[in-house]
Design a protein around this motif. Sequence first.
Motif, PDB file in Angstrom:
ATOM      1  N   PRO A 216       0.808  -1.229   0.000  1.00 23.07           N
ATOM      2  CA  PRO A 216       0.000   0.000   0.000  1.00 23.07           C
ATOM      3  C   PRO A 216       0.837   1.273   0.000  1.00 23.07           C
ATOM      4  CG  PRO A 216      -0.912  -1.586   1.545  1.00 23.07           C
ATOM      5  CD  PRO A 216       0.416  -2.131   1.115  1.00 23.07           C
ATOM      6  N   LEU A 217       1.924   1.282   0.773  1.00 24.84           N
ATOM      7  CA  LEU A 217       2.778   2.471   0.790  1.00 24.84           C
ATOM      8  C   LEU A 217       3.516   2.663  -0.523  1.00 24.84           C
ATOM      9  CD1 LEU A 217       4.307   2.225   4.385  1.00 24.84           C
ATOM     10  CD2 LEU A 217       2.508   3.767   3.599  1.00 24.84           C
ATOM     11  N   GLY A 218       3.814   1.559  -1.208  1.00 27.07           N
ATOM     12  CA  GLY A 218       4.538   1.653  -2.473  1.00 27.07           C
ATOM     13  C   GLY A 218       3.649   1.769  -3.679  1.00 27.07           C
ATOM     14  N   GLY A 219       2.367   2.057  -3.480  1.00 31.63           N
ATOM     15  CA  GLY A 219       1.439   2.166  -4.599  1.00 31.63           C
ATOM     16  C   GLY A 219       1.859   3.146  -5.684  1.00 31.63           C
ATOM     17  N   PRO A 220       2.257   4.381  -5.352  1.00 26.91           N
ATOM     18  CA  PRO A 220       2.666   5.321  -6.408  1.00 26.91           C
ATOM     19  C   PRO A 220       3.845   4.827  -7.231  1.00 26.91           C
ATOM     20  CG  PRO A 220       2.227   6.489  -4.362  1.00 26.91           C
ATOM     21  CD  PRO A 220       2.192   5.037  -4.026  1.00 26.91           C
ATOM     22  N   ALA A 221       4.874   4.272  -6.565  1.00 28.64           N
ATOM     23  CA  ALA A 221       6.036   3.785  -7.311  1.00 28.64           C
ATOM     24  C   ALA A 221       5.666   2.577  -8.162  1.00 28.64           C
ATOM     25  CB  ALA A 221       7.165   3.417  -6.343  1.00 28.64           C
ATOM     26  N   ILE A 222       4.824   1.703  -7.644  1.00 30.27           N
ATOM     27  CA  ILE A 222       4.411   0.522  -8.410  1.00 30.27           C
ATOM     28  C   ILE A 222       3.580   0.943  -9.616  1.00 30.27           C
ATOM     29  CG2 ILE A 222       3.000  -1.562  -8.296  1.00 30.27           C
ATOM     30  CD1 ILE A 222       3.870  -1.842  -5.379  1.00 30.27           C
ATOM     31  N   ALA A 223       2.702   1.938  -9.436  1.00 33.07           N
ATOM     32  CA  ALA A 223       1.922   2.431 -10.566  1.00 33.07           C
ATOM     33  C   ALA A 223       2.809   3.053 -11.631  1.00 33.07           C
ATOM     34  CB  ALA A 223       0.891   3.451 -10.075  1.00 33.07           C
ATOM     35  N   SER A 224       3.817   3.808 -11.211  1.00 30.77           N
ATOM     36  CA  SER A 224       4.755   4.391 -12.182  1.00 30.77           C
ATOM     37  C   SER A 224       5.495   3.313 -12.948  1.00 30.77           C
ATOM     38  CB  SER A 224       5.748   5.303 -11.458  1.00 30.77           C
ATOM     39  OG  SER A 224       5.086   6.338 -10.778  1.00 30.77           O
ATOM     40  N   LEU A 225       5.955   2.294 -12.232  1.00 28.81           N
ATOM     41  CA  LEU A 225       6.642   1.195 -12.894  1.00 28.81           C
ATOM     42  C   LEU A 225       5.718   0.489 -13.878  1.00 28.81           C
ATOM     43  CD1 LEU A 225       8.964  -0.860 -13.225  1.00 28.81           C
ATOM     44  CD2 LEU A 225       8.010  -2.072 -11.249  1.00 28.81           C
ATOM     45  N   GLY A 226       4.470   0.244 -13.471  1.00 26.09           N
ATOM     46  CA  GLY A 226       3.532  -0.424 -14.362  1.00 26.09           C
ATOM     47  C   GLY A 226       3.281   0.371 -15.629  1.00 26.09           C
ATOM     48  N   ILE A 227       3.175   1.691 -15.513  1.00 22.60           N
ATOM     49  CA  ILE A 227       2.955   2.527 -16.698  1.00 22.60           C
ATOM     50  C   ILE A 227       4.166   2.489 -17.614  1.00 22.60           C
ATOM     51  CG2 ILE A 227       2.656   4.906 -17.461  1.00 22.60           C
ATOM     52  CD1 ILE A 227       0.920   5.361 -15.028  1.00 22.60           C
ATOM     53  N   PHE A 228       5.363   2.631 -17.048  1.00 17.63           N
ATOM     54  CA  PHE A 228       6.576   2.566 -17.861  1.00 17.63           C
ATOM     55  C   PHE A 228       6.670   1.238 -18.604  1.00 17.63           C
ATOM     56  CE2 PHE A 228       8.558   5.961 -15.133  1.00 17.63           C
ATOM     57  CZ  PHE A 228       8.767   6.844 -16.178  1.00 17.63           C
ATOM     58  N   GLN A 229       6.461   0.143 -17.905  1.00 15.68           N
ATOM     59  CA  GLN A 229       6.574  -1.175 -18.512  1.00 15.68           C
ATOM     60  C   GLN A 229       5.490  -1.389 -19.569  1.00 15.68           C
ATOM     61  OE1 GLN A 229       8.926  -3.262 -18.259  1.00 15.68           O
ATOM     62  NE2 GLN A 229       8.115  -5.203 -19.027  1.00 15.68           N
ATOM     63  N   PHE A 230       4.276  -0.978 -19.277  1.00 14.05           N
ATOM     64  CA  PHE A 230       3.181  -1.146 -20.230  1.00 14.05           C
ATOM     65  C   PHE A 230       3.463  -0.392 -21.522  1.00 14.05           C
ATOM     66  CE2 PHE A 230      -0.852  -0.149 -22.183  1.00 14.05           C
ATOM     67  CZ  PHE A 230      -1.583  -1.321 -22.053  1.00 14.05           C
ATOM     68  N   LEU A 231       3.883   0.858 -21.405  1.00  9.99           N
ATOM     69  CA  LEU A 231       4.151   1.659 -22.601  1.00  9.99           C
ATOM     70  C   LEU A 231       5.310   1.082 -23.402  1.00  9.99           C
ATOM     71  CD1 LEU A 231       3.749   5.283 -21.197  1.00  9.99           C
ATOM     72  CD2 LEU A 231       2.089   3.927 -22.464  1.00  9.99           C
ATOM     73  N   TRP A 232       6.347   0.617 -22.704  1.00 13.99           N
ATOM     74  CA  TRP A 232       7.507   0.079 -23.407  1.00 13.99           C
ATOM     75  C   TRP A 232       7.133  -1.177 -24.184  1.00 13.99           C
ATOM     76  CZ3 TRP A 232      11.236  -3.947 -21.363  1.00 13.99           C
ATOM     77  CH2 TRP A 232      12.264  -4.172 -22.273  1.00 13.99           C
ATOM     78  N   VAL A 233       6.410  -2.084 -23.551  1.00 12.02           N
ATOM     79  CA  VAL A 233       6.065  -3.348 -24.205  1.00 12.02           C
ATOM     80  C   VAL A 233       5.034  -3.116 -25.304  1.00 12.02           C
ATOM     81  CG1 VAL A 233       5.146  -5.661 -23.854  1.00 12.02           C
ATOM     82  CG2 VAL A 233       6.620  -4.634 -22.127  1.00 12.02           C
ATOM     83  N   TRP A 234       4.039  -2.286 -25.042  1.00 14.33           N
ATOM     84  CA  TRP A 234       2.989  -2.060 -26.035  1.00 14.33           C
ATOM     85  C   TRP A 234       3.562  -1.444 -27.313  1.00 14.33           C
ATOM     86  CZ3 TRP A 234      -2.316  -3.092 -25.858  1.00 14.33           C
ATOM     87  CH2 TRP A 234      -3.066  -2.555 -26.912  1.00 14.33           C
ATOM     88  N   ASN A 235       4.456  -0.500 -27.191  1.00 15.84           N
ATOM     89  CA  ASN A 235       5.001   0.198 -28.350  1.00 15.84           C
ATOM     90  C   ASN A 235       6.221  -0.488 -28.954  1.00 15.84           C
ATOM     91  OD1 ASN A 235       3.120   2.374 -28.218  1.00 15.84           O
ATOM     92  ND2 ASN A 235       4.298   3.251 -26.530  1.00 15.84           N
ATOM     93  N   ASP A 236       6.652  -1.605 -28.387  1.00 13.39           N
ATOM     94  CA  ASP A 236       7.846  -2.277 -28.889  1.00 13.39           C
ATOM     95  C   ASP A 236       7.597  -2.861 -30.272  1.00 13.39           C
ATOM     96  OD1 ASP A 236      10.487  -3.811 -28.643  1.00 13.39           O
ATOM     97  OD2 ASP A 236       9.005  -5.405 -28.953  1.00 13.39           O
TER      98      ASP A 236
END
Length: 300
Positions: free
Chosen positions: A215-235
């Motif tokens: 729960p405390l790491g929610g913002p960092a985990i969300a940022s990581l998920g967005i970075f990874q999603f964009l990288w894989v989707w646009n690859d």
Amino acid sequence: MTATATEVRAPAPAVQARPSLGARITERLGGGVVRVFLVLVGLFWLVPTIGLLISSLRSPDDMSASGWWTVFTKPSQLTFDSYRKLLENGDITHSLLNTVLITVPATVLVVIIGSLAGYAFAWLEFPGRDWWFLGVVSLLVVPVQVALIPIAELFGKIGLFGSILGVVLFHTGFGLPFAVFLLRNFFAEIPRELLEAARLDGAGELRLFARVVMPLGGPAIASLGIFQFLWVWNDMLVALVFTKSGTQPITVALQTQVRQFGNNIDVLAPGAFISMVIPLAVFFAFQRQFVSGVMAGAVK
């Protein structure tokens, strides 16, 4: 009464330094002018997106005859026929499904494994922890291009070449070093007293991780998920090397349509817009968490 030998004098008022010319200009422009300028810049960067959207709503004949901006004087050009043809194109729709099957598992695996590893490197004691962490961080400098041929040969020997699972594993492997580095540094900022209090209440490491750290790491985990999603989707590079006709994502499928541009112009524009708008929707959906994760630690 006699006058005192010395008079008490009030301190002289401090002379305020005159602000510099740059400061005065910044102060005057810090209001509406800057906001209007930023809005204009944002609209300028949105022009290609708007142009692609309008092009996807025009017929091939209209696109060949004039530019997309003519739709503002002739709105009758707008039609959904291109999207209907796109849905009837089995290659594009199947590739869009492949993109989802590649992107979602690769993102979820990186978030889960990266979170567990980041917590372990931040708060668990084990032999060689710092050296292991340095080894993981050093993998950040390894370019993707260097690993394409060796991993392609490995996947070919174990039967994963050309499969969706192979692409997912490749993206997961190359996404983990950044995930571990980001989450370890974020988890390390959690107050030790909070974790010790949870341990005194009888929480084990897994429960502590799930109930306190996540729960405390929610913002960092969300940022990581967005970075990874964009990288894989646009690859496109990895998908172009590791996929075949039945497992190609949308980026490779659109690239193959370019070879027949004269016959498929009505499919390319809506396909490209859908490929672009889905990552944008994901980004704006998690924009608040993304900003919080990026700014985490900047203000105490």
